[in-house]
Design a protein around this motif. Structure first.
Motif, mmCIF file in Angstrom:
data_model
loop_
_atom_site.group_PDB
_atom_site.id
_atom_site.type_symbol
_atom_site.label_atom_id
_atom_site.label_comp_id
_atom_site.label_asym_id
_atom_site.label_seq_id
_atom_site.Cartn_x
_atom_site.Cartn_y
_atom_site.Cartn_z
ATOM 1 N N GLU A 45 0.817 -1.226 0.000
ATOM 2 C CA GLU A 45 0.000 0.000 0.000
ATOM 3 C C GLU A 45 0.848 1.272 0.000
ATOM 4 N N LYS A 46 2.133 1.110 0.450
ATOM 5 C CA LYS A 46 3.018 2.283 0.438
ATOM 6 C C LYS A 46 3.865 2.317 -0.829
ATOM 7 N N TYR A 47 3.487 1.515 -1.786
ATOM 8 C CA TYR A 47 4.130 1.432 -3.100
ATOM 9 C C TYR A 47 5.530 0.814 -3.051
ATOM 10 N N ASN A 48 5.822 0.037 -2.011
ATOM 11 C CA ASN A 48 7.089 -0.694 -2.007
ATOM 12 C C ASN A 48 6.943 -1.902 -2.922
ATOM 13 N N PRO A 49 7.855 -2.068 -3.886
ATOM 14 C CA PRO A 49 7.704 -3.179 -4.827
ATOM 15 C C PRO A 49 7.940 -4.536 -4.171
ATOM 16 N N LEU A 50 7.139 -5.515 -4.585
ATOM 17 C CA LEU A 50 7.237 -6.853 -4.000
ATOM 18 C C LEU A 50 7.642 -7.891 -5.039
ATOM 19 N N ILE A 51 7.176 -7.723 -6.251
ATOM 20 C CA ILE A 51 7.549 -8.665 -7.321
ATOM 21 C C ILE A 51 7.309 -8.001 -8.678
ATOM 22 N N SER A 52 8.142 -8.349 -9.630
ATOM 23 C CA SER A 52 8.038 -7.839 -10.999
ATOM 24 C C SER A 52 7.743 -9.034 -11.918
ATOM 25 N N ILE A 53 6.826 -8.842 -12.849
ATOM 26 C CA ILE A 53 6.366 -9.989 -13.660
ATOM 27 C C ILE A 53 6.343 -9.647 -15.141
ATOM 28 N N GLU A 54 6.818 -10.578 -15.941
ATOM 29 C CA GLU A 54 6.777 -10.428 -17.388
ATOM 30 C C GLU A 54 6.063 -11.647 -17.980
ATOM 31 N N ILE A 55 5.215 -11.409 -18.956
ATOM 32 C CA ILE A 55 4.495 -12.516 -19.601
ATOM 33 C C ILE A 55 4.728 -12.428 -21.105
ATOM 34 N N THR A 56 5.300 -13.473 -21.675
ATOM 35 C CA THR A 56 5.507 -13.517 -23.124
ATOM 36 C C THR A 56 4.734 -14.701 -23.678
ATOM 37 N N GLU A 57 3.735 -14.385 -24.476
ATOM 38 C CA GLU A 57 2.922 -15.454 -25.056
ATOM 39 C C GLU A 57 3.559 -16.028 -26.310
ATOM 40 N N GLN A 58 4.317 -15.179 -26.967
ATOM 41 C CA GLN A 58 4.899 -15.558 -28.243
ATOM 42 C C GLN A 58 5.874 -16.720 -28.080
ATOM 43 N N GLN A 59 5.826 -17.664 -29.012
ATOM 44 C CA GLN A 59 6.786 -18.753 -28.931
ATOM 45 C C GLN A 59 8.189 -18.215 -29.179
ATOM 46 N N ALA A 60 9.148 -18.907 -28.614
ATOM 47 C CA ALA A 60 10.529 -18.465 -28.774
ATOM 48 C C ALA A 60 10.872 -18.406 -30.257
ATOM 49 N N PHE A 61 11.446 -17.314 -30.668
ATOM 50 C CA PHE A 61 11.833 -17.168 -32.063
ATOM 51 C C PHE A 61 13.020 -16.229 -32.095
ATOM 52 N N GLY A 62 14.140 -16.716 -32.549
ATOM 53 C CA GLY A 62 15.334 -15.878 -32.521
ATOM 54 C C GLY A 62 15.636 -15.462 -31.089
ATOM 55 N N THR A 63 15.675 -14.168 -30.873
ATOM 56 C CA THR A 63 16.032 -13.699 -29.531
ATOM 57 C C THR A 63 14.863 -13.002 -28.853
ATOM 58 N N ASN A 64 13.623 -13.322 -29.263
ATOM 59 C CA ASN A 64 12.496 -12.559 -28.703
ATOM 60 C C ASN A 64 12.299 -12.771 -27.206
ATOM 61 N N ALA A 65 12.776 -13.894 -26.655
ATOM 62 C CA ALA A 65 12.668 -14.077 -25.205
ATOM 63 C C ALA A 65 13.745 -13.252 -24.502
ATOM 64 N N GLN A 66 14.938 -13.248 -25.082
ATOM 65 C CA GLN A 66 16.038 -12.473 -24.474
ATOM 66 C C GLN A 66 15.752 -10.973 -24.500
ATOM 67 N N GLN A 67 15.019 -10.534 -25.503
ATOM 68 C CA GLN A 67 14.896 -9.086 -25.694
ATOM 69 C C GLN A 67 14.161 -8.397 -24.548
ATOM 70 N N ARG A 68 13.492 -9.176 -23.707
ATOM 71 C CA ARG A 68 12.762 -8.566 -22.589
ATOM 72 C C ARG A 68 13.531 -8.614 -21.269
ATOM 73 N N VAL A 69 14.770 -9.082 -21.322
ATOM 74 C CA VAL A 69 15.493 -9.338 -20.080
ATOM 75 C C VAL A 69 15.907 -8.068 -19.344
ATOM 76 N N ALA A 70 16.058 -6.952 -20.052
ATOM 77 C CA ALA A 70 16.475 -5.724 -19.369
ATOM 78 C C ALA A 70 15.468 -5.334 -18.280
ATOM 79 N N ARG A 71 14.182 -5.625 -18.528
ATOM 80 C CA ARG A 71 13.177 -5.262 -17.531
ATOM 81 C C ARG A 71 13.290 -6.140 -16.282
ATOM 82 N N LEU A 72 13.817 -7.364 -16.455
ATOM 83 C CA LEU A 72 14.026 -8.230 -15.289
ATOM 84 C C LEU A 72 15.352 -7.895 -14.602
ATOM 85 N N TRP A 73 16.328 -7.442 -15.394
ATOM 86 C CA TRP A 73 17.634 -7.044 -14.840
ATOM 87 C C TRP A 73 17.432 -5.985 -13.754
#
Lengths: 563, 168
Positions: free
Chosen positions: A79-107
């Motif tokens: 409630e005080k806006y302290n982050p508890l967990i970060s979540i990414e959802i990729t529906e697209q099947q792996a193709f080339g580097t499309n899974a890797q391309q979202r890693v900066a947001r998890l970094w």
């Protein structure tokens, strides 16, 4: 909750709290936030979804560092806006580097020791156009039903030359399977001593479905090839290879710092043609507010995938168990992730050899990863310019090797944002650090510097703005002093890093200057090459030119966070 | 109150379900489309490598299984580009066959689907494909065609009350 406010929700009344204990900030769709709230024991009835503006104007300071590089789909805060967990959802099947391309947001979450989860289809069905029409026509028109089924079955396996195998005397599916199980590749055309293991790996997982992990069901032979219009298409299983194995190992390493886990989105053969096998909520009678929103299934709707350790929960149940544990700050359970992400379960350890290429072929191969001697690298790229760059090059004294991530571009309109932002974040943890518990990623303690080598050819050599032109532009926009002074691009970058938050840098260069010790841009013209060389954040921090207290570095870090 | 395209998409899918259509996929903006159709060569209206309709639905009527593709926008006036997309698809035989290919029946597959092999023998204009456009009511004037290259084309418009319906 007043429906006339900006934060409208489709959640039913009984799930809307009078006073929210949690908020789910979403940058993707409202549906994803409501899906999370509906199925999380902790969030259900206690949380509200909040749309996060693209320019982060309404993001609280406490979560801004998790959004500064890129924006994850969902962030849960208290409630005080302290982050508890970060979540990414990729529906697209792996193709080339499309899974890797979202890693900066998890970094960003790892750097701030906030748990994160990545839901993605680790294995998937793929439908793709094929050019070898003559061969496909020949196989599909084989008049002998048994022979045709055998030939098509062979084609669903890896790299088998089906017609030559048949001529070699293997004429039935059972005979072929037996030979593969025994490792007898002598009559299996196209398979060698080096590749028989991969074939056994495929047979065991996708055809025989053995083991404690349920993998995808192989494509039935008769559904492998199809003529559509005037083209041929193939349906096949795409399993983790080089880029996805790198991704899984990235999660392994990141998890040494804080729980950073992948969860598998399942595919089913029944949906092969409609959705490449992917499963979504279409109509959910029990949770009607989630219907028609392209959301993953809820818990307990799919078969159990990982049966090891006595597990009886499906991946979505385990995902929500993890979400709830993270909200309670209980980090004691690994939810089977260690085994799931390690070599052996979804990827073969031998793939590691393919992550980097022969360093002697740096100039022959257009793109890829290379680990090369620092001296050899300096000789090629800094010969004759050592004096000019001496101050910076001295900071590389302690390194013997450098890791080069090389890319190639010939389209000046194609920015270098995706997939390279995420790909560089992958390389930052995978190749250039000794990741240890409680590591502070923002210190950029290198064991090997990371070099981002960009080759511009064709139209790009002349027209691509990466990277000097982009820095010139952004500096001119923000610097209000005497701009007639002859300032080098390197000094402009230093000024920007001292004075701007990272999200104020355009996404085309943001992760590139953050993760790269050196950026080398080569422009290949007909008769000559020109170079743009820039030293990035890891080098500048190492040299003390920029500091933790500078605006860009501060923008990465949650104040009073877990670091 | 901010009404987004996601509201229109789900309202349209709900309405189609109530009219007997089986929804195959829904592709809200910001999400990733699972039902992809390869882009026709030199298409200018389709900005990506493949085309992802917002909604795909099928329905059995008498002895025929029909396929419906829907594009959604909040404002009716924003549908111009979507009309162009459908026009390009409707004029490209490979795209039309691919739509049928994705909706086919096969052993171990879904209960409802088209007989793809039989459709391949038909003339393009006989393929059981329809198009529709969905939008929020009172959001401008734009002429929606009633046919796109032989194929029936309809409109679905929604009041704010319908768009905010929780479906329960």
């Amino acid at each position: 909750m007043n429906e006339s406010t900006e934060n409208f929700t489709f959640l039913p009344k009984e799930l809307i709290p009078q006073k929210a204990k949690y908020f789910v900030w979403y940058t993707g769709t409202l549906g994803q936030a409501e899906w999370l709230i509906t199925f999380s024991k902790e969030l259900r009835g206690n949380a509200l979804p909040v749309s996060c503006e693209k320019n982060l104007s309404n993001a609280p300071e406490s979560i801004a560092p998790l959004l500064v590089l890129e924006q994850p789909d969902l962030i849960v805060t208290d409630e005080k806006y302290n982050p508890l967990i970060s979540i990414e959802i990729t529906e697209q099947q792996a193709f080339g580097t499309n899974a890797q391309q979202r890693v900066a947001r998890l970094w960003s979450a790892v750097a701030n020791k906030i748990p994160s989860a990545y839901l993605l289809p680790l294995e998937s069905y793929q439908i793709e156009k094929r050019e070898n029409a003559e061969k496909i026509e020949r196989l599909l028109s084989e008049p002998d039903d048994d022979k045709r089924t055998f030939l098509l079955f062979c084609e669903t396996l890896l790299n088998i030359n089906c017609e030559r195998t048949y001529l070699n005397g293997i004429t039935s599916i059972e005979d072929l399977k037996e030979k593969i199980r025994k490792g007898d590749y002598s009559k299996i055309a196209g398979i060698t001593k080096e590749t028989i293991n991969q074939l056994q790996f495929f047979l065991k997982r996708f055809v025989d479905n053995e083991g404690e992990t349920v993998h995808l069901q192989n494509i039935p032979p008769e559904e492998h090839y199809h003529k559509v219009g005037d083209s041929y298409y193939v349906a096949y299983i795409r399993k983790p290879e080089v880029t996805d194995s790198m991704l899984l190992e990235w999660f392994n390493k990141a998890s040494m710092i804080i729980q950073t886990y992948t969860f598998k989105l399942q595919s089913e053969l029944v949906n092969l043609f409609r959705t490449d096998g992917r499963i979504h909520i279409i109509h959910d009678a029990e949770h009607s507010h989630l219907s028609y929103r392209n959301l993953p299934p809820g818990p307990k709707q799919l078969p159990v995938v990982h049966k090891f350790g006595g597990n009886r929960k499906d991946e979505i149940e385990l995902f929500f168990d993890f979400v709830d544990a993270a909200i309670q700050k209980d980090y004691s359970n690994d939810f089977l992730r260690k085994r799931m992400m390690c070599a052996g379960e979804y990827w073969d350890e031998s793939i590691i050899d393919k992550w980097t290429k022969d360093p002697n072929k740096l100039e022959m191969i257009t793109s890829g990863d290379f680990c090369i001697d620092k001296a050899a690298f300096f000789k090629v790229f800094f010969s004759g310019m050592e004096k000019y760059f001496q101050q910076y090059l001295t900071s590389f004294d302690k390194f013997d090797k450098v890791h080069i991530y090389k890319i190639y571009n010939a389209a000046p309109g194609r920015g270098l944002y995706d997939p390279y932002s995420g790909n560089l974040a992958v390389r930052d943890i995978l190749f250039t650090r000794e990741v240890v518990k409680n590591d502070d990623l923002i210190k950029f303690n290198r064991i090997k510097p990371l070099v981002f080598l960009v080759d511009f050819k064709g139209e790009s050599a002349k027209g691509h703005p990466f990277i000097f032109r982009i820095i010139d532009r952004i500096y001119d926009k923000h610097f209000s002093g005497d701009s007639t002074k002859n300032t080098s691009v390197q000094d402009k970058l230093i000024w920007l890093l001292k004075n701007l938050k990272l999200n104020q840098l355009p996404k085309d260069i943001r992760c590139h200057v953050l993760f790269s010790d050196i950026i080398v841009v080569r422009r290949h013209f007909e008769t000559n090459k020109t170079y743009e060389i820039l030293f990035g954040v890891p080098t500048l921090l190492r040299m003390g030119i920029i500091k933790d207290s500078d605006t860009s570095i501060k923008s990465l870090r949650i104040e009073n966070g877990n670091n | 109150m901010v009404i987004t395209e996601e509201f229109v998409t789900r309202a349209a899918a709900w309405k189609l379900t109530k009219s007997g259509w089986e929804i195959i996929v829904v592709h809200p903006p910001g999400g990733q489309g699972p039902f992809t159709i390869p882009k026709p060569p030199q298409s200018k209206a389709i900005e990506r490598g493949s085309y992802h309709p917002d909604i795909v639905a099928i329905k059995k009527e008498k002895d025929e299984v029909k396929i419906l593709l829907v594009e959604c926008k909040v404002n009716k006036t924003e549908l111009g580009e979507d009309i162009k997309k459908f026009e390009e698809l409707a004029n490209n035989p490979n795209s039309l066959y691919f739509i049928c290919f994705r909706c086919q029946k096969f052993e171990g597959g879904p209960k409802l689907g088209v007989d793809y092999d039989a459709l391949c023998k038909k003339n393009i204009s006989e393929l059981p494909i329809e198009f529709a456009f969905a939008y929020r009511q009172n959001t401008g004037i734009l002429e929606i065609p009633v046919k796109i290259n032989h194929f029936r084309c309809t409109e679905l418009s929604f009041s704010d009350k319908e768009l905010l319906n929780k479906l329960n």
